[in-house]
Every structure is written in C-alpha cells, then in structure tokens.
Design a protein around this motif. Structure first.
Motif, short mmCIF file in Angstrom:
data_model
loop_
_atom_site.label_atom_id
_atom_site.label_comp_id
_atom_site.label_asym_id
_atom_site.label_seq_id
_atom_site.Cartn_x
_atom_site.Cartn_y
_atom_site.Cartn_z
N SER A 86 -46.33 -52.41 -99.03
CA SER A 86 -45.77 -52.06 -97.72
C SER A 86 -44.81 -53.08 -97.14
O SER A 86 -44.11 -52.79 -96.17
CB SER A 86 -46.90 -51.79 -96.73
OG SER A 86 -47.59 -50.60 -97.10
N HIS A 87 -44.78 -54.30 -97.64
CA HIS A 87 -43.80 -55.29 -97.16
C HIS A 87 -42.39 -54.86 -97.58
O HIS A 87 -42.19 -54.31 -98.68
CB HIS A 87 -44.10 -56.67 -97.73
CG HIS A 87 -45.29 -57.33 -97.09
ND1 HIS A 87 -45.20 -58.04 -95.91
CD2 HIS A 87 -46.58 -57.39 -97.48
CE1 HIS A 87 -46.39 -58.51 -95.60
NE2 HIS A 87 -47.26 -58.14 -96.54
N LYS A 112 -43.91 -60.01 -91.48
CA LYS A 112 -45.09 -59.20 -91.24
C LYS A 112 -46.33 -59.83 -91.87
O LYS A 112 -46.25 -60.47 -92.92
CB LYS A 112 -44.92 -57.79 -91.81
CG LYS A 112 -43.71 -57.02 -91.29
CD LYS A 112 -43.86 -56.68 -89.81
CE LYS A 112 -42.79 -55.69 -89.37
NZ LYS A 112 -41.42 -56.27 -89.42
N MET A 114 -50.11 -58.38 -93.07
CA MET A 114 -50.82 -57.12 -93.29
C MET A 114 -52.23 -57.38 -93.81
O MET A 114 -52.47 -58.37 -94.52
CB MET A 114 -50.06 -56.23 -94.28
CG MET A 114 -48.67 -55.84 -93.79
SD MET A 114 -47.86 -54.61 -94.82
CE MET A 114 -46.24 -54.54 -94.04
N TRP A 116 -55.50 -55.64 -95.88
CA TRP A 116 -55.78 -54.61 -96.87
C TRP A 116 -57.27 -54.59 -97.20
O TRP A 116 -57.90 -55.64 -97.23
CB TRP A 116 -55.00 -54.88 -98.16
CG TRP A 116 -53.56 -55.24 -97.96
CD1 TRP A 116 -53.07 -56.43 -97.47
CD2 TRP A 116 -52.42 -54.43 -98.22
NE1 TRP A 116 -51.70 -56.40 -97.42
CE2 TRP A 116 -51.27 -55.19 -97.88
CE3 TRP A 116 -52.25 -53.14 -98.73
CZ2 TRP A 116 -49.98 -54.70 -98.01
CZ3 TRP A 116 -50.96 -52.65 -98.87
CH2 TRP A 116 -49.84 -53.41 -98.52
N ASP A 137 -52.67 -49.10 -99.54
CA ASP A 137 -52.10 -49.02 -98.20
C ASP A 137 -52.80 -50.01 -97.28
O ASP A 137 -54.03 -50.16 -97.34
CB ASP A 137 -52.25 -47.61 -97.62
CG ASP A 137 -51.39 -46.59 -98.36
OD1 ASP A 137 -50.23 -46.93 -98.68
OD2 ASP A 137 -51.88 -45.47 -98.61
N PRO A 138 -52.05 -50.67 -96.39
CA PRO A 138 -52.69 -51.63 -95.47
C PRO A 138 -53.49 -50.91 -94.39
O PRO A 138 -53.16 -49.78 -94.01
CB PRO A 138 -51.50 -52.39 -94.89
CG PRO A 138 -50.36 -51.43 -94.97
CD PRO A 138 -50.58 -50.61 -96.21
N ARG A 141 -51.21 -53.79 -89.58
CA ARG A 141 -49.92 -54.46 -89.67
C ARG A 141 -49.70 -55.29 -88.41
O ARG A 141 -49.97 -54.82 -87.30
CB ARG A 141 -48.77 -53.45 -89.81
CG ARG A 141 -48.75 -52.68 -91.12
CD ARG A 141 -47.60 -51.67 -91.09
NE ARG A 141 -47.39 -51.03 -92.37
CZ ARG A 141 -48.03 -49.94 -92.78
NH1 ARG A 141 -48.93 -49.38 -91.97
NH2 ARG A 141 -47.77 -49.40 -93.95
N ASP A 143 -46.73 -57.65 -86.45
CA ASP A 143 -45.38 -58.21 -86.35
C ASP A 143 -45.54 -59.68 -85.93
O ASP A 143 -45.50 -60.02 -84.75
CB ASP A 143 -44.55 -57.44 -85.34
CG ASP A 143 -44.25 -56.03 -85.80
OD1 ASP A 143 -44.09 -55.84 -87.02
OD2 ASP A 143 -44.21 -55.11 -84.96
N THR A 179 -54.12 -57.32 -81.93
CA THR A 179 -53.01 -58.07 -82.53
C THR A 179 -51.70 -57.92 -81.77
O THR A 179 -50.63 -58.19 -82.30
CB THR A 179 -52.80 -57.60 -83.99
OG1 THR A 179 -52.53 -56.19 -84.00
CG2 THR A 179 -54.04 -57.88 -84.83
#
Length: 505
Positions: A86-87, A112, A114, A116, A137-138, A141, A143, A179
């Motif tokens: 996903s990055h 990012k 993430m 998992w 898939d994470p 996420r 920022d 987050t």
C-alpha cells in the motif's frame, strides 16, 4: 602473556549458519540506498524490504529456522509472491510488535506509517498449481510526515504506542487508538536520524544522528533532548541499543578515519565508559561486557557480506540446542538464519545461560512493568527483575520482617544476548542482556505463601528471596527518581526554548 584464561561460560560460543534449504532464496531485496536493517523478525514471521515496481512494498514470510526447513513452504520463493504493497514509495523500515507476533508496522518514503496484521491462513498452498497470490492490506494508515519515514519502533511495554522518525529530523510518538495527531514530538536533531531505541521499560529513548551526537529523551515530555553528547566522529550509519537493566547504552559507528567502533555509555549523564576500534571486514563479532570492559569472545566468519541483519526475540530461541541468539542475515538474494550456540553436552535446560525474558496509559504517566518469561517452562513473572550483580551492591536492609505473602522472584541467571538493532557489530553481555518482549499474558502477579513449617534451609531461601525483592524495589525506586530528574530537565529545556522564542519575537 598471562598463562591464565578468563573464565566465561560463553567463551566457546559459535555461529552455526543454516543449510541453504533452511533459509530463503530468490529474495528480491530493496535497492534503496537508505541505511536500514532491511529485515525484521517476530516470533512467527520475518519482513523484508522488497524491490517492487509501482510503489513501495515489503514481503512477509514464515519464520525460517537454522535447524529445519519451514514445513510445507518453498525454500526458493516464487517470482511472484504476496506483498504488503500500500505504500506509494519504497518502504524503508519495518518493526514487529513485541506484544503480538502477527502485527508489523512499516514506514516509507511516502511519509506514511502503516500497521498490518498477518493471518496464518495467508501462507496456505503457497506455490501450488491452483495458488493465487493475494497481497496484504494494512489495518491502519497514519499520515506521519510530509517527508520520508526512516524508522519505526514499537514501545516495549505500551502495546498501542509506536515511534516514527522522519526526514523532518523529529521523532513522533503515536497512540494507535487515536492517530489524528502525535502524542509527543522529540526535536533538536540537526540532521538525519539514524537509529532510535527505547530503554527496557520505555521511559527513555536514545537516538543517533548524522550530526554525530547521541541524545537521550523523555518520550512523554517531548521537545528537546535532556542529555546530549558527542558520539562517533564519522558520519556513516551509527546504531544504538540499551544494555538491559544496567543503565548503559551501546553504540556502533565510525571514527573520522572510518574505523569501525563500539562504544559503551553511562545512561545517567551519557558519559563514555568504553570505546574500542575493530576491523573493517564484515564478520559478526561477539563480546562479553563485565566490569566496564568488553571482552572479545569469538566471531562468525562468512565469505558473503551482509546487506542487512536483525535478531530474533530471545523468547523464540531453540533452548534445547543451547541457542542463545539467532540472526537473520540478508545477503545477495537470500535470507540466512544463523544460530549462536553455547556447546553443552547435557540434555536438560541450561538455566545459567538464559535469564528471564520480558514478554495505554503510557502518555498519562504510567510505567508498565516488564513481563518476564522463563525460557525453561514458560512461567511468567510481573515487575522489574534484576539479573546482574552491581559493582557496588546496595546495602541489605538491617531488618527483614518475616513475610506472609510475597511475589516469587525467579532464579537469578545471566545471559549473553545480541542487540537487535546493531547490524555491524553486535555487543554481547554476560551481565547486560538486551531484553525481548513476550506475547500478551495475564496481568495477575504470581503470589506464593511460604509453608508454616520449614527447615533452616527453607527459611534461608525465603529470606534470600525477600532480600532480592527488596533490593529490586530499591533499584526501581532509584530509576523513578532518575526519570523524574530527567522530566524536570526536559521541562527546563522547554522553558528555555519558550523564553528564547519570546525574546526573538
């Protein structure tokens, strides 16, 4: 030359590389020039930064063993495998949660972070004719920064706390339950952050930086460091790790002349305890720390240089083979497990070479105690435990009341460990183990009541146990005092910064 050889139970430790079929081949390691370990391990899986097109990715693979092949899993990986994708830019670092062997964090050039979670079913039917790769898939996420994230690191005792270091030259601490913003920001670095490490209870954090300084932070107070000192003179990558409960820090780095160095620092004032210079080759050396000295034991030689390396949490070691540390070495297109073994003839558990191993109210000021797990039988002990003999022992209390109930302290043993974040030169220590964490377990302490009638030997054992407990509480109290002093210095540093800002305004 002296005719006497220094006594050490670890003097004959050796590194045993795994057979080729016990590791992984056809590994497409990331080509990023970022100075990172490239690989990370939990008690069940490893993660490897991957060379992927169309964004950033890393691979998640079952944990290989140096003693046997991974059951029902190919040693040579298929050309196409499931990845964590996903990055949108290369992944620079990963770290497994010490509280859950199936949770891993990643940070990348896209700024990012993430999270998992790995399901065991993800590895069913790998490489079979009907198998279809499905990417991971994470589950979260973050920022974290407008610039690249170079390091991620889970907190050792607070399960929902994660640290990330960015090219903004800051370290941010996140509560994974919320987050939207970082809970704490550590500032003051003037160049790229190269490594970060929590102390065993997570109340302090040490960092190394390209500005050649070693810093000590109170991660809850945030802002600038409470201790700073000049570290290694070269700008090449430096690593830092805490030496268990000894209140000392080990670093590796380079001198101005690019000589490789290992240094020991006193955590209270960051005073230099010892620095040694070693060769330039890529061998893995191990040392024993005792009485403020590093004693060379041996080295593991290999014709293949390592691009990256990590160490397995010690609770996952193979104690039946007297394995005291295990490395995962990234070399070329392979991942090779290396077991470090103390040769013993006995088949029983060798308690003298293993010590107990440590298995979100952190930001509110609560310091969770380490959970310690016996590698012999899995017994759990809650609270700080001392596993070393100080050079100046604390005086025993003059009066020890007869206890009616007490928390049973474990047998005091010594162990040699390999640091998990010092890929160039691991520092091994008899009296300064680097603890690794256990899976989540019950918070209830173990309570034992001594029998009403015991013989003289039994009374002596009970009194010795109580003295050990009281000494442990004394050391814990001293640590709290030191942490409070560091917090005060952190507040003073913030006050000075605010005063300077007002003057400039």
């Amino acid at each position: 030359m002296s005719r006497f050889v220094r006594a050490s139970k670890y003097r004959h430790v050796f590194g045993q590389a795994a057979k080729k079929e016990h590791g992984y081949d056809n590994v497409k390691v990331s080509g990023s020039a970022w100075d990172t370990n490239l690989v990370s391990a939990s008690g069940r899986y490893i993660s490897v930064n991957w060379n992927a097109s169309g964004g950033g990715a890393f691979a998640i693979l079952p944990l290989p063993s140096p003693f046997a092949a991974v059951p029902n899993f190919p040693h040579k990986l298929p050309d196409v495998i499931p990845l964590a994708r996903s990055h949108t830019a290369p992944v620079l670092d990963t770290d497994w949660s010490p509280h859950n062997d199936s949770i891993v964090a990643s940070g990348g050039e896209d700024g990012k972070v993430m999270i998992w979670k790995v399901e065991s079913s993800a590895f069913e039917d790998w490489g079979q004719d009907h198998w279809v790769p499905e990417d991971f898939d994470p589950v979260a996420r973050i920022d974290a920064s407008p610039r690249k994230i170079g390091q991620v690191l889970f907190h050792p005792t607070a399960s929902n706390v994660l640290a990330s270091a960015s090219s903004e030259h800051t370290v941010k601490l996140w509560d994974l339950a919320d987050t939207d913003r970082p809970r704490s920001v550590l500032t003051g670095h003037s160049d790229t952050i190269q490594c970060l490490a929590f102390n065993p209870t997570g109340t302090l954090m040490a960092t190394t930086c390209r500005d050649k300084k070693l810093r000590l932070f109170d991660p809850r107070v945030g802002s600038e460091a409470v201790r700073i000192t000049e570290a290694h003179g070269g700008i090449k990558g430096a690593r830092v790790v805490w030496m268990g409960d000894l209140d000392k820090i080990a670093t590796t780095g380079f001198s101005k002349m690019s000589d490789r160095q290992v240094s020991i620092w006193e955590a209270g004032g960051l005073g230099s305890v010892k620095t040694i210079t070693i060769d330039h080759d890529g061998n893995i050396r191990y040392y024993e720390y005792e009485s403020d000295s590093l004693f060379a034991l041996a080295e593991h030689k290999s014709p293949d240089p390592q691009r990256g390396i990590c160490f397995l949490p010690r609770r996952a070691l193979n104690v039946s083979d007297c394995e005291i540390a295990r490395a995962y070495k990234v070399s070329g297109s392979s991942v090779e497990p290396i077991a470090f073994i103390v040769p013993r003839k006995a088949d029983s558990f060798q308690s003298d070479i293993y010590q107990l191993q440590p298995p979100s109210e952190f930001f509110a000021g609560k310091t969770a105690p380490l959970k310690l797990v016996s590698l012999e039988n899995g017994a759990v002990f809650n609270g700080a435990q001392s596993t070393f003999t100080p050079s100046a022992p604390a005086p025993a209390p003059t009066h020890v009341p007869a206890p009616t109930a007490f928390s049973a302290p474990p047998p005091v043993t010594k162990a040699v460990t390999m640091p998990t974040h010092v890929p160039q030169t691991p520092v091994r220590s008899e009296s300064a183990p680097v603890p690794q964490l256990a899976s989540p377990i019950s918070e209830s302490p173990v309570i034992l009541t001594p029998p009403t009638q015991v013989d003289d030997e039994g009374k002596t054992t009970v009194l010795e146990a109580e003295v050990d407990r009281l000494n442990s509480e004394l050391r814990a109290a001293r640590e709290k005092i030191r942490n409070m002093e560091l917090q005060v210095e952190g507040l003073k540093a913030n006050a000075r910064k605010a005063a300077q800002a007002l003057m400039e305004a």
